[in-house]
Design an enzyme around this catalytic site. Structure first.
Site, PDB file in Angstrom:
ATOM      1  N   ASP A  90      -8.753  17.702  14.007  1.00 28.57           N
ATOM      2  CA  ASP A  90      -9.633  16.921  13.081  1.00 28.57           C
ATOM      3  C   ASP A  90      -9.749  17.798  11.780  1.00 28.57           C
ATOM      4  OD1 ASP A  90     -12.064  16.386  11.380  1.00 28.57           O
ATOM      5  OD2 ASP A  90     -12.903  15.635  13.129  1.00 28.57           O
ATOM      6  N   GLU A 121      -5.507   8.431   3.313  1.00 33.33           N
ATOM      7  CA  GLU A 121      -5.995   7.363   3.339  1.00 33.33           C
ATOM      8  C   GLU A 121      -7.125   6.768   4.096  1.00 33.33           C
ATOM      9  OE1 GLU A 121      -7.121   4.255   3.771  1.00 33.33           O
ATOM     10  OE2 GLU A 121      -5.257   3.364   4.544  1.00 33.33           O
ATOM     11  N   LYS A 139       0.921  -1.147  -0.070  1.00 36.24           N
ATOM     12  CA  LYS A 139       0.032   0.011   0.083  1.00 36.24           C
ATOM     13  C   LYS A 139       1.015   1.340   0.054  1.00 36.24           C
ATOM     14  CE  LYS A 139      -2.511   1.589   3.856  1.00 36.24           C
ATOM     15  NZ  LYS A 139      -3.271   1.662   4.847  1.00 36.24           N
ATOM     16  N   TYR A 140       2.016   1.315   0.878  1.00 34.35           N
ATOM     17  CA  TYR A 140       2.716   2.510   1.025  1.00 34.35           C
ATOM     18  C   TYR A 140       3.638   2.677  -0.109  1.00 34.35           C
ATOM     19  CZ  TYR A 140       0.654   2.404   5.518  1.00 34.35           C
ATOM     20  OH  TYR A 140      -0.400   2.587   6.420  1.00 34.35           O
ATOM     21  N   GLU A 190     -15.969   4.682   5.118  1.00 32.36           N
ATOM     22  CA  GLU A 190     -15.321   5.465   6.351  1.00 32.36           C
ATOM     23  C   GLU A 190     -15.280   6.831   6.093  1.00 32.36           C
ATOM     24  OE1 GLU A 190     -11.842   3.388   7.536  1.00 32.36           O
ATOM     25  OE2 GLU A 190     -12.794   1.406   7.540  1.00 32.36           O
TER      26      GLU A 190
END
Lengths: 653, 653
Positions: A437, A453, A350-351, A462
């Site tokens: 946030d 991500e 993934k990275y 999500e």
């Protein structure tokens, strides 16, 4: 003894059984087939096949002893339960037009199951239905299931109708007429409401249906496959072997914990004394013992088992997650735990993809001649414990671009780790940590590149869209978002195990929840189709993250009918230009393990037939405090709307 | 004002409404249509039809006032709720391909329903679905239904697609294409899970579908019928009237509490000053008031209403029982109450049939020449408070045969009444009272004739077979049983009201119970078929009261598709030779009221289509302490087995 050892494989498919005739002498039967024969269990009739209840009564007041094979004392309890599957009398026909036969069948079936229960057998094999209708058979089995102990009932179903009258052995089970034998199973299990103690045993003959037709069964509750000796071919040296298609099917069975049972009379006369093929040759030389007549078939099955590739490490790791329903993470509402970060950070693939995407973006944005004059501002929103910060810095190094990184993270616990990482790596001059946030951070400058991500198994589930909407305020108008877009996908699946697990909760809530799950015992009935797409940045005026999609799926005509228990969901994300990342099966990023699929169940499974498309609707709905999905089927027959107003399942904002 | 008075009819179909255009001035609208116009309620748009949410936003920050017709204060709360049905904007199209229109539609729909709720309106009329798909419309309505107060939502459905472009008025609702408009309703209500606040309003045009197609609707939740002015014909004097088929349909509506709403522009120009047809002529002469342009249509509907025959006494008596689910009696396990005896004893028709049967049996058994020498022994088993004893004695008198009667009764309370009856009537010499359960009575002699009435709505469901098996011991080998046989019948029905009442209990038990019910709001989809037959006496050796029956029903091809919510059950009994008694609709004994039908629900309603038969299975199962039915559907798609092992519903032995 097991067929062999395979790294990581502890499934029941290591054990191989043999179907036998009725034998009064159970100890002898076990000794012959197991101790010396090499099989792990027998599938044997419990009752003398000449018995008929209606004849007994005329027999005046007899002793009242039913003609079972021995008493419960002839074997130890553990022998009964580990080595014997009870084979219910095959003369039983509960849907006969002959009322006496019907009544006899009901009485005998109940007597035999009761006896098998008394012996604590693990399973009984029920003979295949015979005619077009199996309602009375199902009614009787359903009655039995209501009060059954832990015993399993295995309904025998021929994989394909027999077109060969000279099948011998158990040919009386194999009458199929013109109907698709899957329909028998489907009627039976619907009448019995998907009872989890009712499963299928497939009869395998020499001819096989199409791959699509076979594929259906891997989403059903299949416990064993009975392979008949006359399905075997003969190899050059006179030994039994199987066709390529049969071999492939057997491998499928091994991979799905489906046990093999060998049945029939030996159909290959081996050269006397020859035993080159036998893997466990030593077993054959027990003093004075005759070689089991089916030993060469067992050996061949063992050979197929042992020949399989060992499970790759990732699959061994995922074994325990197979078909296990998990609630999706709520990383926005909840803070992830260290263990969760730990797991995901290990997903190097993934990275690497992220680093590739950032490299390309940097190269596009900063021409070589400006390398020394321009510093690119890159913000990692949702930085977690820092893996994307590292990827960004590595990309900067790789491309020789100057980079200023902001690492924005809302989880104060992860921020602690971030701080020590920056210190440890000496990144203080390049990385600014922001504990906030992203939706409310007041950024001191605007970003050239926004890296995030925030993807779930279903892409937007999500709340990546809502988070990035909030972050877009501090992205330059010509700035780049990585990912630049993502799309969810669904496909209809047969998944009786998942359906039964959802059903076991006995409430509406669990039927209207999406689950993260490593799909294994599943039949994918049609290629997946895209559902919702989100693109970032999105500068359009009337932006909305609500979505509605209508989809039509058509199953291949050679599949036959199939049951849809719900939808498997995936995502694919475009990180930057041609660099993508995703789990949609046809284009999944290899060796990535951060995401399992998502599963949307249906409250009532829907049967679909070729030529009659499945029409499905998915909605993404947004409220002031939550986001949720609703879904329904409108064709071939309308389902209820699932999860209205997010009453059962939602993601908190 | 109501259309008229009809003895016993208190249903809502006495009230007639009118569909209007949008009017800012609600008080004027009510005054014109109700106070002076003679209608009982208006179906009126609440919001200015030019409103579109997406245009409002561009309108900058306005006053924030939505363009509703007046404030809540312009009418009193009771005026709003008794006289106004809100008509939701007809431009709404939630399944449009145009996303802006779809979003506008969702916002406006929710705003209008919210306003109607605020006003405590009894109902809102939702525009008809437009295209082949209505899933998004249904999803949005379903969301609204989850949180709605008591208000009803009426979904407008054209009875038949419009084949006439010049329909005027509300023609925009009537786009039907090639699909059966019932399918719209069916999809919509399945997606909304039969929500009981969602019902249908039918649009009636000049052409009508077949009688079978119309018939389906009487099992659905239809609240109103909107009849358009251009569906009316013109009579010889220039007044509006309806075709015979339309008249019959209107009578059907009146009988099923379906309200009429008149819609459209006047299509008949009446001779000036003429008003011969107007029944309530006086109303028209209010000083200075203009006659309502649709008054002649209203008058004609009133005429049709008043022309109906008054309800017969029995139907008036049964009004309160219509579609009301009752648990069947368990007269064997429980003792009946005096009130129950009282009700059933009033059913003179039933006892006349028994007396006729006994007469015939006596004449057959005793030739005229033996009248004085032979005394027939007749036993009434289950004598209750004595009506069958009386019938037997009257038959003896009528035929001049000598009779000795035993009255066997297990209920000690009824035996008290029997004793006083015998004393009162002076029957001591002819009647012996036995206080005992017939299954264990030790009879002093054998009977020539055994008379019983142990029948339930489904014939054998009050265990007549088991009781008579017990009594058969004391019947002579050539003796006669009255009844000599009985047969149960079932037929598939649409019964959305019953289904919803069963569903409201939210448990399995109520879906697996049979109910006694006066069927009214029901569509009978196919002729009934026989299920189980019992014959008495039965001297065969292997007698069993277990039964199994497989049935196939085919609906007429001109019905279209229909929903089966369950099965209506009946019985017919042969008392003796040609004397029968029963409630099976095609041969029911007239004017008998002891039995309503029985209703077997389906847990999930099944949609059936012409050409694809409905296959149904019924079982009568017998255990040591109880008797029960199981049932299922196996085709077009298998249902679960209902009531396995009698887990939900059984009759105690």
């Amino acid at each position: 003894m097991p067929l062999g050892e395979r790294l990581g494989d502890k499934s029941e498919s290591r054990y191989c059984g043999v179907e036998t005739e009725f034998d009064d002498d159970m100890p002898q039967l076990l000794s012959f087939n197991i101790s010396s024969g090499g099989f792990d269990f027998v599938v044997s009739p419990l009752m003398n096949p000449t018995y008929r209840p209606s004849l007994m009564e005329n027999d005046s007041k007899g002793s009242g002893v039913l003609p079972f094979a021995g008493s419960d004392l002839v074997l130890s309890p553990s022998q009964w339960s580990s080595h014997v599957v009870g084979k219910i009398s095959s003369w039983i026909d509960l849907d006969s037009e002959d009322e006496t036969l019907r009544m006899d069948s009901e009485i005998a079936l109940k007597q035999e199951i009761s006896w098998a229960s008394h012996l604590s057998l693990q399973a009984c094999l029920l003979p295949a239905p015979r005619g077009a209708s199996c309602a009375n058979y199902a009614r009787c089995v359903n009655q039995i299931l209501q009060g059954l102990n832990n015993m399993q009932l295995w309904l025998r179903i021929p994989l394909e109708k027999s077109d060969d009258d000279a099948v011998g052995g158990s040919s009386d089970h194999l009458v199929g007429g013109e109907i698709d034998s899957w329909e028998w199973w489907n009627s039976f299990r619907l009448l019995c409401e998907h009872h989890n103690q009712l499963s299928v045993v497939l009869d395998i003959l020499s001819s096989l249906p199409s791959a699509n037709s076979l594929g259906r069964w891997f989403g059903e509750s299949v416990r064993a496959a009975i392979i008949h000796t006359n399905s075997f071919l003969t190899n050059a040296r006179g030994y039994p072997c199987l066709s390529k298609r049969h071999q492939k099917l057997m491998t499928g069975f091994f991979n799905h914990s489906i046990q093999i049972v060998i049945s029939g009379k030996p159909a290959h006369s081996l050269p006397i004394g020859s035993s080159e093929l036998a893997a466990n040759d030593a077993d054959n030389h027990v003093e004075g013992m005759q070689r089991h007549p089916l030993r060469s078939y067992l050996d061949y099955v063992g050979y197929l088992y042992q020949r399989m590739d060992p499970l790759p490490e990732q699959e061994r790791f995922e074994l325990g997650y197979r078909d296990f329903l998990q609630s999706p993470l709520q990383p926005l509402m909840d803070n992830l735990e260290a263990q969760t970060y730990e797991t995901f950070e290990k997903d190097t693939v993934k990275y690497i993809q992220y680093q590739r995407a950032i490299c390309k973006a940097l190269l596009d944005r900063i021409p070589d001649e400006q390398v020394s004059t321009i510093t690119t501002v890159l913000m990692v929103v949702g930085a977690g414990r820092g893996p994307l910060v590292r990827a960004a810095l590595q990309a900067a190094e790789e491309t020789g671009r100057k980079l200023k990184v902001y690492a924005v993270e809302k989880n104060p616990n992860a921020v602690v780790t971030l701080h020590s990482l920056v210190k440890l790596e000496g990144w203080e001059n390049n990385v600014t940590i922001v504990s906030s946030d992203m939706r409310c951070w007041d950024a001191p400058e605007k970003a050239d590149i926004l890296v995030s991500e925030l993807l779930g198994s279903f892409g937007d589930n999500e709340l990546s869209p809502e988070c990035l909407d909030g972050a877009q305020r501090f992205l330059k108008l010509d700035g780049i978002s990585i990912p630049s877009s993502y799309t969810s996908f669904i496909q209809p699946v047969t998944a009786s195990k998942l359906y039964n697990d959802v059903k076991s909760h006995k409430d509406l809530l669990h039927f209207e929840t999406a689950y993260v799950v490593k799909l294994h015992n599943v039949a994918r009935l049609a290629p997946s189709q895209p559902v919702f797409t989100f693109t970032h940045p999105d500068n359009s005026k009337k932006k909305s993250n609500q979505r509605y999609k209508k989809l039509q799926f058509e199953i291949p005509s050679d599949t036959g009918s199939a049951m849809v228990h719900g939808f498997a969901g995936y995502f694919d994300a475009t990180l930057y230009k041609d660099v993508h990342l995703g789990i949609e099966p046809s284009m999944a990023t290899p060796n990535m393990f951060s995401w399992f699929a998502i599963f949307f169940p249906l409250r009532t499974p829907v049967c679909i037939r070729p030529g009659s498309p499945l029409e499905v609707h998915f909605w993404r709905c947004c409220g002031s405090t939550k986001v949720w999905y609703e879904w329904c089927v409108s064709s071939p027959s309308p389902s209820p709307l699932h999860n209205s107003n997010g009453r059962s399942y939602w993601v908190g904002l």
